[in-house]
Enzyme design. Structure first.
Site, short mmCIF file in Angstrom:
data_model
loop_
_atom_site.label_atom_id
_atom_site.label_comp_id
_atom_site.label_asym_id
_atom_site.label_seq_id
_atom_site.Cartn_x
_atom_site.Cartn_y
_atom_site.Cartn_z
N HIS A 246 0.85 -1.19 0.00
CA HIS A 246 0.00 0.00 0.00
C HIS A 246 0.89 1.24 0.00
O HIS A 246 1.88 1.30 0.72
CB HIS A 246 -0.89 -0.01 1.25
CG HIS A 246 -2.07 0.90 1.18
ND1 HIS A 246 -1.95 2.27 1.16
CD2 HIS A 246 -3.40 0.65 1.11
CE1 HIS A 246 -3.16 2.82 1.10
NE2 HIS A 246 -4.05 1.85 1.07
N ARG A 269 -7.25 10.20 0.05
CA ARG A 269 -7.00 10.60 -1.34
C ARG A 269 -8.31 10.66 -2.11
O ARG A 269 -8.46 11.46 -3.05
CB ARG A 269 -6.02 9.62 -1.99
CG ARG A 269 -4.60 9.80 -1.51
CD ARG A 269 -3.66 8.76 -2.11
NE ARG A 269 -3.79 7.47 -1.46
CZ ARG A 269 -3.83 6.30 -2.09
NH1 ARG A 269 -3.76 6.28 -3.41
NH2 ARG A 269 -3.93 5.18 -1.43
#
Length: 583
Positions: A246, A269
């Site tokens: 990740h 995000r």
């Protein structure tokens, strides 16, 4: 006959509730002292296409579109049969959580790789924790009210699958309190992945040695136990080299080399956060697939890389920001000048980054390929900022299953009596998992495994029971002499300590006294006016010991209430309460 569920995370819990709905009995064995697993740490939400919430928000999504998004992410390893189950049952899975457990999943976000907003969460607390706790509490209540149907044994490590002469899985061996116990029945494995497998026979080191030294977001229970046990019994492992790194692990400025790191939710995000390198420049589409963003971070190489949220994005995901700030993993800045100073760059450089991005927002032409935007940025704003590093996060590889969650052997045939769901099941996500699909995979395939195991139990014949030497028939009331569910997770009695005697009979401590207990071998915290000795609970905390040690010797009330329901302490840590704080 009871079905044995190995693992008490969301996949195992979903399987257990489905078994009960189908009229089956359940024995749940979990090697942790506190169930929940990594599911409790999931921060972005759960995917669902065509859900009630999407319909209410007029989001034109459906299972076919979700199928195509998932297949694109899975790439060359896409298994259409498994993806069709995952996406086709996604809406029903989210609706089931809302209807059966009364959960708030009213907010929907678009994460990387998704063409539509479909990642559901509520208005407060981490969705993984909320969803998992709801199932966990319901199952534990049933273990008390219907002990003839539900048994839960914690700190029980399953070490072996038992097979009969016909190669059917008919039970397990497990260790509990230093003794080897045996339980009989069909088995559902929900043991999680191997992204924290730093053991001597590490699957991580075997299949992805170049990742072995990376930090991880996983709890130390994720050592591939189910994989190893099942493959020893003849199961086939697939895609074992597919380990997801990740891109956004949170770097603690006070402990930058920590092996276990907290995850920065992809939702940060999704609401508009930007990734900026140490020159203050963008270098990637922030909403691309995880492996792509990770690759671009390594390719760019200009660390520290920071995730920056402007005022509107911070407000949209305010709870997460408050949580990360409270842990010392995120900083708030009240101006662009303060942010530029943090980067060590000139204000004009940062202004140009924002101006260039605003031009992209207006033109919809991003040199990095971004297609979805959350508005323009202003320099005179507030900002939340964290340093990022790639972290081991999820293992797409695992035991091969079919679309009924049956485990497949090395000859391509289902192993009778053995099922798998959650991260231990390989092939569901192909080469790369989409954000929001980990919780979904747990719920969907947990329910599929529960359905299949219940049907398998009903189809068992008296002849099969006889061939098993009567062992299967002997478990109608479950394993003779097995430990009781209610006594399996109790903490050690709190040690004697100084303190005044209150009028109610409990002891009263000052904060100065509490502050003396901040070592791993002697940890106290204060929660809602109560003093807890959590020393014995430290290794069992699903968020890892670091989550507790951050508040050792301190008042952890605000952080605790952000994450937990008030019932957690009396339900799971009553013996840890040693007194009250002096007012």
């Amino acid at each position: 006959m009871s079905t044995i569920v190995v693992g008490g995370g969301l996949a195992g819990l979903s399987a257990a509730h489905t078994l009960l709905e189908r009229g089956a009995n359940v024995l749940l064995l979990d090697k942790q002292g506190f169930m929940g697993g990594n599911s409790t740490k999931a921060t972005s939400g759960i995917n669902g296409a065509g859900t009630q919430t999407q319909q209410e928000l007029n989001i034109p999504d459906n299972a076919k579109i979700f199928f195509e998004d998932t297949k694109k992410s899975a790439r060359e390893l896409a298994r259409d049969d498994l993806i069709r189950v995952l996406t086709g049952r996604s809406g029903d899975a989210v609706n089931w959580l809302q209807d059966k457990f009364g959960l708030d999943l009213s907010k929907v976000a678009r994460l990387g790789g998704h063409t539509h907003p479909r990642t559901h969460r509520g208005g407060a607390q981490f969705p993984g924790m909320v969803i998992t706790y709801a199932q966990m509490e319901r199952l534990e209540d049933l273990a008390v009210s219907q002990p003839e149907r539900v048994k839960i044994i914690k700190k029980a490590r399953v070490t072996k699958l038992i097979k009969d002469e016909n190669a059917q899985v008919i039970g397990v061996e497990y260790t509990f309190n230093g003794k080897t116990e045996t339980a009989y029945g069909p088995v559902i494995l929900a043991t999680g992945g191997y992204a924290a497998d730093f053991t001597s026979d590490s699957l991580l080191k075997k299949h992805r040695p170049e990742y072995y030294n990376l930090p991880t977001t996983n709890g130390d229970h994720c050592t591939g136990d189910g994989h190893k046990m099942a493959m020893t019994a003849g199961a086939k492992g697939i895609d074992m080299e597919k380990v997801q790194v990740h891109p956004t692990g949170l770097v603690d400025p006070n402990d930058p080399e920590a092996k276990v790191k907290f995850l920065a939710a992809e939702a940060l995000r999704g609401v508009g956060g930007l990734l900026l390198d140490n020159t203050g420049a963008r270098f990637v589409d922030e909403l691309q697939h995880r492996d792509y963003v990770t690759g671009k971070m390594w390719e760019n190489g200009k660390f520290p890389i920071r995730l920056v949220l402007n005022g509107p994005a911070s407000k949209d995901i305010e709870w997460h920001c408050k949580h990360y700030v409270g842990r010392g993993l995120m900083k708030r800045f009240d101006s662009g000048d303060a942010l530029a100073k943090e980067f060590g760059i000139s204000p004009s450089t940062l202004k140009k980054t924002f101006e260039d991005y605003n031009q992209v927002v207006r033109s919809k032409k991003d040199p990095f390929g971004k297609k979805f935007f959350s508005g323009e940025w202003t320099y005179d704003d507030t900002f939340h900022v964290s340093m990022m590093t790639p972290v081991l996060h999820y293992t797409m590889g695992g035991l091969e299953i079919d679309d009924a969650s049956r485990v497949i052997d090395t000859n391509g045939k289902p192993i009778p009596g053995l099922f798998a769901c959650g991260e231990v099941a390989g092939g569901v996500h192909g080469a790369n998992r989409l954000g929001g699909s980990s919780l979904l995979g747990c719920v969907v395939f947990g329910r599929v495994a529960g359905d299949s195991a219940a049907a398998y139990t009903l189809q068992a014949t008296s002849a099969a029971i006889a061939k098993a030497g009567g062992r299967l028939g002997a478990i109608a009331g479950q394993v003779s002499g097995a430990p009781s569910a209610s006594s399996s997770s109790s903490s050690a009695p709190a040690p004697e300590a100084k303190g005044e005697q209150s009028s109610a009979g409990g002891k009263v401590y000052t904060m100065d006294e509490v502050a003396k207990h901040k070592d791993k071998k002697d940890v106290w915290v204060v929660v809602n006016g109560e003093v807890l000795d959590v020393t014995e609970f430290l290794p069992d905390h699903p968020g890892g010991e670091k989550a507790i040690m951050l508040y050792a010797g301190r008042d952890a009330t605000e952080e605790f209430n952000m994450l937990h329901d008030p019932k957690v302490i009396p339900r799971y840590a009553a013996n840890a309460v040693i007194g009250k704080i002096k007012q």
